[in-house]
Design a protein around this motif. Structure first.
Motif, short mmCIF file in Angstrom:
data_model
loop_
_atom_site.label_atom_id
_atom_site.label_comp_id
_atom_site.label_asym_id
_atom_site.label_seq_id
_atom_site.Cartn_x
_atom_site.Cartn_y
_atom_site.Cartn_z
N LEU A 1 0.86 -1.18 0.00
CA LEU A 1 0.00 0.00 0.00
C LEU A 1 0.90 1.24 0.00
O LEU A 1 1.76 1.38 0.85
N LYS A 2 0.71 2.09 -1.01
CA LYS A 2 1.51 3.32 -1.11
C LYS A 2 0.91 4.38 -0.20
O LYS A 2 -0.28 4.63 -0.22
N ILE A 3 1.80 4.98 0.60
CA ILE A 3 1.35 6.04 1.51
C ILE A 3 1.90 7.36 1.00
O ILE A 3 3.12 7.51 0.83
N PRO A 4 1.06 8.34 0.72
CA PRO A 4 1.57 9.63 0.22
C PRO A 4 2.26 10.41 1.33
O PRO A 4 2.02 10.16 2.51
N GLU A 5 3.12 11.35 0.95
CA GLU A 5 3.79 12.15 1.98
C GLU A 5 2.76 13.02 2.71
O GLU A 5 1.71 13.36 2.15
N GLY A 6 3.05 13.31 3.96
CA GLY A 6 2.14 14.14 4.75
C GLY A 6 0.89 13.41 5.22
O GLY A 6 -0.13 14.03 5.47
N THR A 7 0.95 12.09 5.32
CA THR A 7 -0.21 11.32 5.79
C THR A 7 -0.40 11.51 7.30
O THR A 7 0.55 11.42 8.07
N GLN A 8 -1.63 11.83 7.70
CA GLN A 8 -1.92 12.03 9.12
C GLN A 8 -2.41 10.73 9.76
O GLN A 8 -2.96 9.86 9.07
N THR A 9 -2.24 10.67 11.07
CA THR A 9 -2.73 9.48 11.77
C THR A 9 -4.25 9.43 11.64
O THR A 9 -4.92 10.47 11.57
N GLY A 10 -4.82 8.22 11.56
CA GLY A 10 -6.27 8.08 11.43
C GLY A 10 -6.74 8.07 9.99
O GLY A 10 -7.88 7.73 9.71
N LYS A 11 -5.86 8.41 9.05
CA LYS A 11 -6.23 8.40 7.63
C LYS A 11 -6.57 6.98 7.21
O LYS A 11 -5.88 6.02 7.55
N GLN A 12 -7.67 6.85 6.46
CA GLN A 12 -8.13 5.53 6.07
C GLN A 12 -7.89 5.28 4.59
O GLN A 12 -8.21 6.11 3.76
N PHE A 13 -7.28 4.16 4.27
CA PHE A 13 -7.05 3.80 2.87
C PHE A 13 -7.96 2.64 2.51
O PHE A 13 -8.08 1.67 3.26
#
Ligand SMILES: [Zn+2]
Ligand SMILES: [Zn+2]
Length: 376
Positions: A295-307
């Motif tokens: 799973l690719k995570i973009p820069e600046g991802t905040q906690t709690g973000k749902q993919f």
């Protein structure tokens, strides 16, 4: 033995919602399930008690009858409750029909002449999430009443046969004159059977049925969820005096999973992510029921973000495409830092000083606090 109040058994208020009842029952069923407490008689009794309470309170009409009349309104012994692992005294027939048929001379279909359909039974089958999602075949051992072999279900000793009841002439009902009314009542001599057995069979004592364990193979389709019922036609209790057998309902209960939570066709899981990956972007390995995926995570991802991983949920048993897997990332604060790592972070902290553009949440939050005190 005096029965406990059903609400007390489940540990809920009288006005408890359906969801609360289900939750309370599930908790007890998990705790006292015979599979988890082999040989523990007390747990087995508690399990049966909870099954019975839930059986009644989960059914709107039975619950109403219980609220009004107490145990007398829903006496499960009328349905011929079975004992043993996994069972409540389940009888899915309409209680009002049973309670009032005597007064209205109705008589349920088939009860004339002593022939009566066997009771339906309920068996709670616990499955792992994986089994529920993929489907499985399990063998279960169920206690049930089957036709007595020596007397072939008639209840009469070999060589003898039941005779027609002389009081009611085999109808099972008698007419009584009460004041102006002619009331039809169950025949007191044969108790509605229409026949009497003068020489009862020794192995079933005239019942025509004996308790026996049956091994059954249950095919569980893929996608089932807690509360789904699988009906095994004619695998319930044998009928009375040659009547048709009842059905067996296998009720699914899915165990909690260590990683995934399920809500219908969707699955949810939480994935820890380092704060550097969250800040710089990166690639995570996340679990799915078919193995790991990237799973690719973009820069600046905040906690709690749902993919959302499309199609990685559950294909529902009633058809339709599979649901999704929702991965919620939780940013992890690094611990046990060595000196060098501390220095790097100190330097990093200094570089942030005085620039709120790096902290989108914090700046929004401080704005809110300022407004809050300004309004006071
Ligand atoms: Zn009779
Ligand atoms: Zn017999």
């Amino acid at each position: 033995m005096a029965k406990r109040d059903y609400y007390e058994v489940l540990g809920v208020e009288r006005g408890a919602s359906e969801a609360d009842l289900k939750k309370a029952y599930r908790r007890l069923a998990m705790k006292f399930h015979p599979d988890r407490n082999p040989g523990d008689k007390e747990a087995e009794d508690k399990f049966k008690e909870a099954n019975e309470a839930y059986e009644v309170l989960s059914d709107d009409s039975k619950r109403a009858a219980y609220d009004q009349y107490g145990h007398a309104g829903v006496d499960p012994s009328m349905g011929g409750g079975a004992g043993g692992a996994g069972f409540g005294g389940a009888n899915f027939s309409d209680i009002f029909g049973d309670v009032f048929s005597d007064f209205f001379g109705g008589g349920r279909g088939g009860s004339r002449g002593g022939v009566q359909r066997g009771a339906d039974l309920r068996y709670t089958l616990e499955l792992d999430l994986e089994e529920a999602v993929r489907g499985t075949t399990v063998s279960i051992r169920v206690p049930t009443l089957v036709n007595c072999k020596p007397c072939d279900g008639t209840g009469a000793k070999k060589g003898s046969a039941p005779v027609t009841c002389p009081t009611c002439g085999g109808v099972g009902q008698v007419r009584m004159q009460q004041g102006f009314f002619s009331v039809q009542q169950t025949c007191p001599r044969c108790h509605g059977q229409g026949r009497i057995i003068s020489d009862p069979c020794e192995s079933c004592h005239g019942e025509g049925r004996v308790e026996e364990f049956k091994n059954l193979s249950v095919k569980v389709p893929a996608g089932v969820d807690t509360g789904d019922r699988i009906r095994l036609a004619s695998e319930g209790e044998a009928g009375m005096h040659g009547g048709p057998a009842g059905d067996l309902y296998v009720v699914i209960s899915v165990r909690e999973h260590s990683i995934f939570q399920r809500d219908g066709k969707h699955l949810f899981c939480e994935v820890p992510i380092s704060f550097t990956d969250a800040a710089l972007g990166g690639e995570l390995e996340v679990p799915t029921l078919d193995g790991r995926v990237k799973l690719k995570i973009p820069e600046g991802t905040q906690t709690g973000k749902q993919f959302r991983l499309r199609g990685k949920g559950v294909a529902p048993v009633r058809g339709g495409g599979p649901g999704d897997l929702m991965c919620r990332v939780a940013v992890e604060t690094p611990v046990n830092l060595d000196r060098r790592q501390r220095e790097l972070l100190e330097e990093f902290r200094a570089s942030l000083e005085g620039n709120s553009s790096h902290s989108p949440k914090a700046s929004g939050w401080f704005e809110g606090v300022k407004r809050f005190f300004g309004d006071l």
